[in-house]
Design a protein around this motif. Structure first.
Motif, PDB file in Angstrom:
ATOM      1  N   THR A  81      -6.996  -6.726 -21.810  1.00  0.00           N
ATOM      2  CA  THR A  81      -7.802  -5.953 -20.870  1.00  0.00           C
ATOM      3  C   THR A  81      -7.726  -4.475 -21.230  1.00  0.00           C
ATOM      4  O   THR A  81      -6.733  -4.000 -21.785  1.00  0.00           O
ATOM      5  N   THR A  82      -8.781  -3.744 -20.908  1.00  0.00           N
ATOM      6  CA  THR A  82      -8.820  -2.300 -21.121  1.00  0.00           C
ATOM      7  C   THR A  82      -9.461  -1.645 -19.906  1.00  0.00           C
ATOM      8  O   THR A  82     -10.057  -2.312 -19.065  1.00  0.00           O
ATOM      9  N   ASN A  83      -9.316  -0.350 -19.851  1.00  0.00           N
ATOM     10  CA  ASN A  83      -9.916   0.510 -18.821  1.00  0.00           C
ATOM     11  C   ASN A  83      -9.177   0.419 -17.485  1.00  0.00           C
ATOM     12  O   ASN A  83      -8.813  -0.669 -17.023  1.00  0.00           O
ATOM     13  N   PRO A  84      -8.974   1.567 -16.845  1.00  0.00           N
ATOM     14  CA  PRO A  84      -8.310   1.597 -15.540  1.00  0.00           C
ATOM     15  C   PRO A  84      -9.075   0.779 -14.512  1.00  0.00           C
ATOM     16  O   PRO A  84     -10.307   0.723 -14.516  1.00  0.00           O
ATOM     17  N   GLY A  85      -8.359   0.140 -13.625  1.00  0.00           N
ATOM     18  CA  GLY A  85      -8.977  -0.632 -12.558  1.00  0.00           C
ATOM     19  C   GLY A  85      -9.231  -2.074 -12.910  1.00  0.00           C
ATOM     20  O   GLY A  85      -9.603  -2.869 -12.043  1.00  0.00           O
ATOM     21  N   THR A  86      -9.058  -2.434 -14.182  1.00  0.00           N
ATOM     22  CA  THR A  86      -9.192  -3.834 -14.562  1.00  0.00           C
ATOM     23  C   THR A  86      -7.903  -4.561 -14.195  1.00  0.00           C
ATOM     24  O   THR A  86      -6.828  -4.214 -14.681  1.00  0.00           O
ATOM     25  N   VAL A  87      -8.011  -5.559 -13.323  1.00  0.00           N
ATOM     26  CA  VAL A  87      -6.821  -6.242 -12.814  1.00  0.00           C
ATOM     27  C   VAL A  87      -6.951  -7.742 -13.053  1.00  0.00           C
ATOM     28  O   VAL A  87      -7.962  -8.352 -12.674  1.00  0.00           O
ATOM     29  N   THR A  88      -5.945  -8.320 -13.669  1.00  0.00           N
ATOM     30  CA  THR A  88      -5.889  -9.765 -13.878  1.00  0.00           C
ATOM     31  C   THR A  88      -4.696 -10.322 -13.124  1.00  0.00           C
ATOM     32  O   THR A  88      -3.578  -9.821 -13.263  1.00  0.00           O
ATOM     33  N   ASN A  89      -4.933 -11.344 -12.319  1.00  0.00           N
ATOM     34  CA  ASN A  89      -3.875 -11.980 -11.543  1.00  0.00           C
ATOM     35  C   ASN A  89      -3.728 -13.433 -11.987  1.00  0.00           C
ATOM     36  O   ASN A  89      -4.636 -14.242 -11.791  1.00  0.00           O
ATOM     37  N   LEU A  90      -2.602 -13.734 -12.586  1.00  0.00           N
ATOM     38  CA  LEU A  90      -2.297 -15.083 -13.057  1.00  0.00           C
ATOM     39  C   LEU A  90      -1.332 -15.756 -12.094  1.00  0.00           C
ATOM     40  O   LEU A  90      -0.331 -15.160 -11.684  1.00  0.00           O
ATOM     41  N   LYS A  91      -1.629 -17.004 -11.741  1.00  0.00           N
ATOM     42  CA  LYS A  91      -0.718 -17.778 -10.892  1.00  0.00           C
ATOM     43  C   LYS A  91      -0.680 -19.223 -11.407  1.00  0.00           C
ATOM     44  O   LYS A  91      -1.716 -19.823 -11.685  1.00  0.00           O
ATOM     45  N   ASN A  92       0.523 -19.758 -11.533  1.00  0.00           N
ATOM     46  CA  ASN A  92       0.702 -21.154 -11.967  1.00  0.00           C
ATOM     47  C   ASN A  92       0.064 -21.412 -13.335  1.00  0.00           C
ATOM     48  O   ASN A  92      -0.453 -22.496 -13.596  1.00  0.00           O
ATOM     49  N   CYS A  93       0.077 -20.422 -14.207  1.00  0.00           N
ATOM     50  CA  CYS A  93      -0.569 -20.551 -15.509  1.00  0.00           C
ATOM     51  C   CYS A  93       0.453 -20.714 -16.630  1.00  0.00           C
ATOM     52  O   CYS A  93       1.635 -20.394 -16.476  1.00  0.00           O
ATOM     53  N   ILE A  94      -0.015 -21.214 -17.771  1.00  0.00           N
ATOM     54  CA  ILE A  94       0.805 -21.337 -18.965  1.00  0.00           C
ATOM     55  C   ILE A  94       0.090 -20.628 -20.108  1.00  0.00           C
ATOM     56  O   ILE A  94      -1.057 -20.955 -20.432  1.00  0.00           O
ATOM     57  N   LEU A  95       0.758 -19.654 -20.724  1.00  0.00           N
ATOM     58  CA  LEU A  95       0.249 -18.949 -21.892  1.00  0.00           C
ATOM     59  C   LEU A  95       1.306 -19.105 -22.984  1.00  0.00           C
ATOM     60  O   LEU A  95       2.348 -18.434 -22.960  1.00  0.00           O
ATOM     61  N   TRP A  96       1.056 -20.010 -23.917  1.00  0.00           N
ATOM     62  CA  TRP A  96       2.084 -20.348 -24.908  1.00  0.00           C
ATOM     63  C   TRP A  96       1.427 -20.723 -26.234  1.00  0.00           C
ATOM     64  O   TRP A  96       0.449 -21.442 -26.272  1.00  0.00           O
ATOM     65  N   GLY A  97       1.997 -20.200 -27.317  1.00  0.00           N
ATOM     66  CA  GLY A  97       1.521 -20.559 -28.638  1.00  0.00           C
ATOM     67  C   GLY A  97       0.237 -19.880 -29.039  1.00  0.00           C
ATOM     68  O   GLY A  97      -0.510 -20.400 -29.870  1.00  0.00           O
ATOM     69  N   ASN A  98      -0.033 -18.705 -28.477  1.00  0.00           N
ATOM     70  CA  ASN A  98      -1.176 -17.902 -28.880  1.00  0.00           C
ATOM     71  C   ASN A  98      -0.692 -16.798 -29.827  1.00  0.00           C
ATOM     72  O   ASN A  98       0.425 -16.314 -29.700  1.00  0.00           O
ATOM     73  N   CYS A  99      -1.530 -16.367 -30.767  1.00  0.00           N
ATOM     74  CA  CYS A  99      -1.082 -15.448 -31.819  1.00  0.00           C
ATOM     75  C   CYS A  99      -1.930 -14.172 -31.839  1.00  0.00           C
ATOM     76  O   CYS A  99      -3.148 -14.255 -31.706  1.00  0.00           O
ATOM     77  N   PRO A 100      -1.318 -12.982 -32.007  1.00  0.00           N
ATOM     78  CA  PRO A 100       0.108 -12.771 -32.267  1.00  0.00           C
ATOM     79  C   PRO A 100       0.974 -12.656 -31.010  1.00  0.00           C
ATOM     80  O   PRO A 100       2.163 -12.904 -31.053  1.00  0.00           O
ATOM     81  N   ILE A 101       0.395 -12.227 -29.888  1.00  0.00           N
ATOM     82  CA  ILE A 101       1.119 -12.165 -28.624  1.00  0.00           C
ATOM     83  C   ILE A 101       0.223 -12.739 -27.539  1.00  0.00           C
ATOM     84  O   ILE A 101      -0.967 -12.966 -27.752  1.00  0.00           O
ATOM     85  N   GLU A 102       0.793 -12.947 -26.366  1.00  0.00           N
ATOM     86  CA  GLU A 102       0.038 -13.629 -25.303  1.00  0.00           C
ATOM     87  C   GLU A 102      -0.929 -12.713 -24.572  1.00  0.00           C
ATOM     88  O   GLU A 102      -2.098 -13.059 -24.378  1.00  0.00           O
ATOM     89  N   VAL A 103      -0.460 -11.574 -24.104  1.00  0.00           N
ATOM     90  CA  VAL A 103      -1.296 -10.690 -23.286  1.00  0.00           C
ATOM     91  C   VAL A 103      -1.121  -9.239 -23.730  1.00  0.00           C
ATOM     92  O   VAL A 103      -0.081  -8.858 -24.270  1.00  0.00           O
ATOM     93  N   LEU A 104      -2.159  -8.446 -23.487  1.00  0.00           N
ATOM     94  CA  LEU A 104      -2.106  -7.020 -23.765  1.00  0.00           C
ATOM     95  C   LEU A 104      -2.972  -6.303 -22.738  1.00  0.00           C
ATOM     96  O   LEU A 104      -4.165  -6.576 -22.619  1.00  0.00           O
ATOM     97  N   ALA A 105      -2.351  -5.390 -21.987  1.00  0.00           N
ATOM     98  CA  ALA A 105      -3.073  -4.577 -20.997  1.00  0.00           C
ATOM     99  C   ALA A 105      -3.071  -3.129 -21.480  1.00  0.00           C
ATOM    100  O   ALA A 105      -2.021  -2.504 -21.597  1.00  0.00           O
ATOM    101  N   GLU A 106      -4.265  -2.604 -21.767  1.00  0.00           N
ATOM    102  CA  GLU A 106      -4.394  -1.243 -22.282  1.00  0.00           C
ATOM    103  C   GLU A 106      -5.169  -0.384 -21.291  1.00  0.00           C
ATOM    104  O   GLU A 106      -5.807  -0.886 -20.368  1.00  0.00           O
TER     105      GLU A 106
END
Length: 376
Positions: free
Chosen positions: A113-138
């Motif tokens: 995600t990029t830009n101020p005000g962008t909000v992601t809410n994860l609940k009961n989720c699985i983030l595994w085995g993605n390359c190179p990393i799972e999440v990035l908030a900029e």
């Protein structure tokens, strides 16, 4: 597939489509391999988005809101961004599984995600085995997560109930094989994602239409295991037995927890000459050598899941013995030298001498100066 398009399968602008039980795969697009969302709100329930390729956002590119429930996002490839690449909006993602996604540039392969005000809410989720990393908030954007498994190089992603542990999918897709629809993301019976989600706000069914929860607590991810967890109970070997209560003993009764799931077994990790009355009983007797210390392990197993174990210590303390002597016989007026020779038990020792004429001392080897006949 429309290689020069924004969203090869779906282009959304100013609308709020409800997409249910649909699959997006094999698509190629510049912005969003499968879905492009601008300003509107895309709502995906019980959907699969896999094997897509995008310039930015291998699966979804969005500058609007996203709501996802019970979705599988796997095997997507992006040259910039990630499986979901977002510039703006609020994203609510519940009980979804992300795996095997890859981005060519150093960004979060599952969600970026990029830009101020962008909000992601994860609940009961699985983030595994993605390359190179799972999440990035900029750009001051925010990715919140609770009751989710998010792979990290170390530590646990911040948030209540989060884990950093292999979810043990039925078949983990390889991210370097993307774009691909290979991989199978239901949970195995040994998965730590079983019964570790939160019921608050969880859907009533999983991706396959199976009821949630099976038991008392929902699973993380898109899939609800429709059988009891096979993970063995957490082992507790009980308290150490090393204090004065074991003085003079060569046998104690152990106090481990009985297995709720699996079978238990005692073993000796250190110390020689010990034996169990019944090594499979949590309250087995244990016999050993006087003066010896043992480290005992209680292991609860339920193959093929990883066993759980805990250790405790037993010390069979010896009661001390002492031999008292002196330089007697002596003449009146001479000094009486008392000598003690302790053995057994564990030093340092304490001493308590008592004798005629109200004599007492706590010295190991006291001396009575100028003895009289009253001290005889």
């Amino acid at each position: 597939s429309f290689p020069n398009s924004a969203g090869a399968s779906m282009f959304n602008e100013f609308a709020s489509p409800m997409i249910v039980k649909s699959s997006f795969s094999g698509n190629t697009g510049v912005f969003g391999g499968a879905i492009y969302n601008s300003i509107g709100a895309v709502n995906l329930t019980n959907c699969t988005v896999s094997g897509n390729t995008g310039g930015a956002g291998g699966a979804i590119y969005s500058s609007g809101n996203i709501n996802m429930v019970n979705c599988k996002i796997s095997g997507n490839r992006a040259f910039n961004g990630s499986a979901i690449s977002s510039l703006n909006g609020t994203h609510t993602i519940t009980n979804c599984s992300f795996s095997g996604n890859i981005t060519e540039n150093p960004a979060g392969a599952a969600i970026s995600t990029t830009n101020p005000g962008t909000v992601t809410n994860l609940k009961n989720c699985i983030l595994w085995g993605n390359c190179p990393i799972e999440v990035l908030a900029e750009g001051s954007s925010t990715i919140n997560a609770t009751y989710s498994i998010i792979q990290q190089s170390m530590g646990v992603y911040p948030g209540t109930g989060n884990l950093n542990v292999n979810p043990l999918f039925v078949a983990q897709p390889a991210c370097n094989a993307a774009p691909t629809t290979a991989g199978d993301l239901p949970l195995t019976g040994c998965s730590p994602a079983v019964n570790t989600g939160t019921n608050a706000g969880a859907p009533a069914n999983d991706l396959d239409g199976n009821p949630r929860p099976f038991g008392t607590t929902v699973d993380m991810g898109m899939h609800e295991l429709q059988s009891s967890s096979a993970i063995p109970s957490v082992a507790n070997a009980g308290p150490d037995q090393t204090d004065a209560a074991t003085c003079g003993l060569t046998m104690v009764t152990l106090a481990a927890n009985p297995p709720g799931i699996g079978t238990g077994l005692w073993s000796i990790e250190s110390g020689t000459g010990g034996s169990f009355g019944d090594a499979t009983s949590p309250t087995s007797s244990f016999s050993g050598t006087a003066g010896a210390t043992y480290t005992l392990r209680w292991t609860i197993s339920n193959a093929p899941c990883t066993a759980s174990f805990d250790e405790m210590t037993v010390t069979f303390n010896q009661n001390p013995t002492v031999t008292a002597s002196s330089n007697s016989p002596i003449c009146a007026g001479s000094n009486l030298n008392l000598t003690s020779t302790p053995s057994g038990g564990t030093g340092p020792y304490s001493f308590a001498w008592e004798g005629p004429n109200s004599f007492s001392s706590t010295d190991e080897d006291p001396t009575i100066i100028g003895t009289t006949t009253a001290a005889s």
